[in-house]
Design an enzyme around this catalytic site. Structure first.
Site, short mmCIF file in Angstrom:
data_model
loop_
_atom_site.label_atom_id
_atom_site.label_comp_id
_atom_site.label_asym_id
_atom_site.label_seq_id
_atom_site.Cartn_x
_atom_site.Cartn_y
_atom_site.Cartn_z
N GLY A 1 -8.90 4.12 7.23
CA GLY A 1 -8.56 5.53 7.46
C GLY A 1 -7.08 5.78 7.70
O GLY A 1 -6.59 6.86 7.40
N PHE A 2 -6.40 4.78 8.23
CA PHE A 2 -4.99 5.00 8.59
C PHE A 2 -4.17 3.73 8.38
O PHE A 2 -4.70 2.63 8.53
CB PHE A 2 -4.89 5.42 10.07
CG PHE A 2 -5.71 6.64 10.38
CD1 PHE A 2 -5.21 7.91 10.11
CD2 PHE A 2 -6.99 6.52 10.89
CE1 PHE A 2 -5.99 9.03 10.35
CE2 PHE A 2 -7.77 7.64 11.13
CZ PHE A 2 -7.26 8.91 10.86
N HIS B 1 -8.38 1.37 -3.95
CA HIS B 1 -9.31 1.13 -2.84
C HIS B 1 -9.97 2.46 -2.51
O HIS B 1 -9.33 3.34 -1.92
CB HIS B 1 -8.50 0.56 -1.66
CG HIS B 1 -9.28 0.43 -0.39
ND1 HIS B 1 -8.67 0.19 0.83
CD2 HIS B 1 -10.61 0.49 -0.14
CE1 HIS B 1 -9.60 0.11 1.77
NE2 HIS B 1 -10.78 0.30 1.22
N GLY C 1 1.06 -2.18 4.06
CA GLY C 1 1.58 -0.82 3.93
C GLY C 1 2.80 -0.63 4.79
O GLY C 1 3.94 -0.69 4.32
N SER C 2 2.56 -0.43 6.10
CA SER C 2 3.68 -0.12 7.00
C SER C 2 4.67 -1.28 7.09
O SER C 2 5.88 -1.04 7.27
CB SER C 2 3.15 0.25 8.39
OG SER C 2 2.24 -0.72 8.85
N SER D 1 0.84 -1.20 0.00
CA SER D 1 0.00 0.00 0.00
C SER D 1 0.87 1.25 0.00
O SER D 1 1.69 1.46 0.90
CB SER D 1 -0.90 0.02 1.23
OG SER D 1 -1.42 1.32 1.39
N MET E 1 -8.75 8.31 0.17
CA MET E 1 -9.55 8.73 1.33
C MET E 1 -10.00 10.16 1.14
O MET E 1 -9.22 11.00 0.67
CB MET E 1 -8.71 8.63 2.61
CG MET E 1 -8.13 7.24 2.83
SD MET E 1 -7.24 7.17 4.39
CE MET E 1 -6.53 5.52 4.29
N MET F 1 -12.12 4.78 -0.49
CA MET F 1 -12.79 5.03 0.80
C MET F 1 -13.41 6.41 0.68
O MET F 1 -12.94 7.39 1.28
CB MET F 1 -11.75 4.96 1.94
CG MET F 1 -11.29 3.53 2.22
SD MET F 1 -9.71 3.46 3.10
CE MET F 1 -8.57 3.54 1.71
N ASP G 1 -4.67 3.75 -1.89
CA ASP G 1 -5.74 4.08 -0.94
C ASP G 1 -6.25 5.50 -1.16
O ASP G 1 -5.50 6.46 -1.01
CB ASP G 1 -5.22 3.96 0.49
CG ASP G 1 -5.05 2.51 0.90
OD1 ASP G 1 -6.03 1.76 0.83
OD2 ASP G 1 -3.93 2.13 1.29
N HIS H 1 -1.29 -1.21 -4.29
CA HIS H 1 -2.54 -0.86 -3.61
C HIS H 1 -2.56 0.66 -3.38
O HIS H 1 -1.64 1.23 -2.78
CB HIS H 1 -2.63 -1.62 -2.28
CG HIS H 1 -3.94 -1.46 -1.57
ND1 HIS H 1 -5.07 -2.17 -1.94
CD2 HIS H 1 -4.31 -0.70 -0.52
CE1 HIS H 1 -6.07 -1.84 -1.14
NE2 HIS H 1 -5.64 -0.93 -0.27
N GLY I 1 -0.78 1.42 9.59
CA GLY I 1 -0.09 1.13 10.84
C GLY I 1 -0.97 0.72 12.01
O GLY I 1 -0.54 0.77 13.16
N ASP J 1 -6.85 -6.45 4.04
CA ASP J 1 -6.17 -5.15 4.14
C ASP J 1 -6.18 -4.66 5.59
O ASP J 1 -7.25 -4.44 6.17
CB ASP J 1 -6.92 -4.16 3.23
CG ASP J 1 -6.28 -2.78 3.17
OD1 ASP J 1 -5.21 -2.57 3.77
OD2 ASP J 1 -6.88 -1.91 2.50
N GLY J 2 -4.98 -4.46 6.15
CA GLY J 2 -4.86 -3.85 7.47
C GLY J 2 -4.10 -4.70 8.46
O GLY J 2 -4.51 -5.82 8.77
N GLY J 3 -2.96 -4.20 8.90
CA GLY J 3 -2.21 -4.88 9.96
C GLY J 3 -1.55 -6.18 9.53
O GLY J 3 -1.22 -7.01 10.38
N MET K 1 -11.56 -5.80 5.23
CA MET K 1 -10.74 -4.92 6.06
C MET K 1 -10.48 -5.60 7.41
O MET K 1 -11.42 -6.02 8.08
CB MET K 1 -11.45 -3.58 6.31
CG MET K 1 -11.65 -2.69 5.11
SD MET K 1 -10.16 -2.28 4.20
CE MET K 1 -9.21 -1.41 5.45
#
Ligand code: DX5
Ligand code: ZN
Length: 226
Positions: A143-144, A67, A202-203, A9, A38, A69, A36, A34, A146, A180-182, A138
């Site tokens: 929204g964020f 993606h 991402g992170s 991401s 927003m 949002m 994002d 990816h 990390g 997606d996420g973490g 998700m």
């Protein structure tokens, strides 16, 4: 062998040199980029619009996975299709007419998919399974970057996998299951075991100096699942 795809991401990339960041992560082994989007309305953050997608298009030799949002969805979805997106996903509760939005994306020549927040019901899929190319689950609230992976999403990934398998067994076709996420090196295998085939990170990738090393470590974890 199940095919697994890694989708870094750009949200965690250095925005001052996005072209380079796209090239570097592809060189390191990314399968998708990816992207994002927003809007500070559907989610409390503001990121990148279609002009940036168009600008990175020339640097991306792999598909761009947009993606959205955003709310409303339709006009931006069409702008991203024109800007070179390959896949466009949106959150069903942000669209007034889900079937129409999916149709607009497909008519513009892109793959289309629905995104489900941790508390959004998969029942939105009931009448559109034949129109989608991707389900995006998700594993954080959007929204964020990390944030921590929310463990109850494992169940939801498994439920989405079952829906996909039942649908494709009856009607054929291919539907990707993205999460997606973490996602990190130490949980990617469990996410695959639950049924995912496409992984946003991402992170975990852009937060390290050596992208190639992270991507190789993620692939090594995924290989244990095959
Ligand atoms: C969050 C975004 C994600 C984000 C993931 O709303 O949709 O794509 O970049 O970031 P990590 O992998 O750091 O959780
Ligand atoms: Zn995302």
């Amino acid at each position: 062998m199940r095919p697994f795809r890694l989708a870094p991401s750009l949200l965690s990339a250095d925005f001052a040199c996005l072209g380079q960041e796209v090239r570097d992560v592809i060189h390191a082994g990314a399968d998708l980029i990816h992207f994002d989007v927003m809007d500070n309305h559907y989610v409390p953050n503001l990121t990148m619009g279609p002009m940036i997608c168009e600008a990175i298009r020339a640097h991306a030799s792999v598909p761009i996975d947009v993606h959205l949002m955003v709310k409303p969805v339709d006009s931006l979805a069409q702008m991203f299709a024109k800007a070179g997106a390959d896949i466009i996903t949106f959150h069903p509760e942000a669209s007034e007419h889900i079937d129409r939005t999916l149709g607009l994306i497909k008519d513009a020549g892109c793959k289309a998919g629905l995104v489900f927040n941790p508390a959004t019901s998969l029942s939105y899929l009931d009448h559109v399974m034949d129109k989608i190319d991707m389900i995006l689950i998700m594993s954080v609230n959007p929204g964020f970057g990390g944030q921590q992976f929310i463990p109850h999403t494992f169940k939801k990934i498994a439920a989405a996998r079952q829906l996909i398998n039942e649908h494709t067994a009856k009607h054929g076709g291919e539907i990707w299951l993205e999460v997606d996420g973490g996602i990190k090196i130490d949980n990617i295998r469990a996410v695959a075991a639950a049924g995912a085939d496409t992984f946003v990170a991402g992170s975990a990738i852009y937060g390290q100096a050596d992208y190639q090393q992270v991507i190789a470590a993620m692939r090594a974890e995924l290989a244990k699942e095959n």
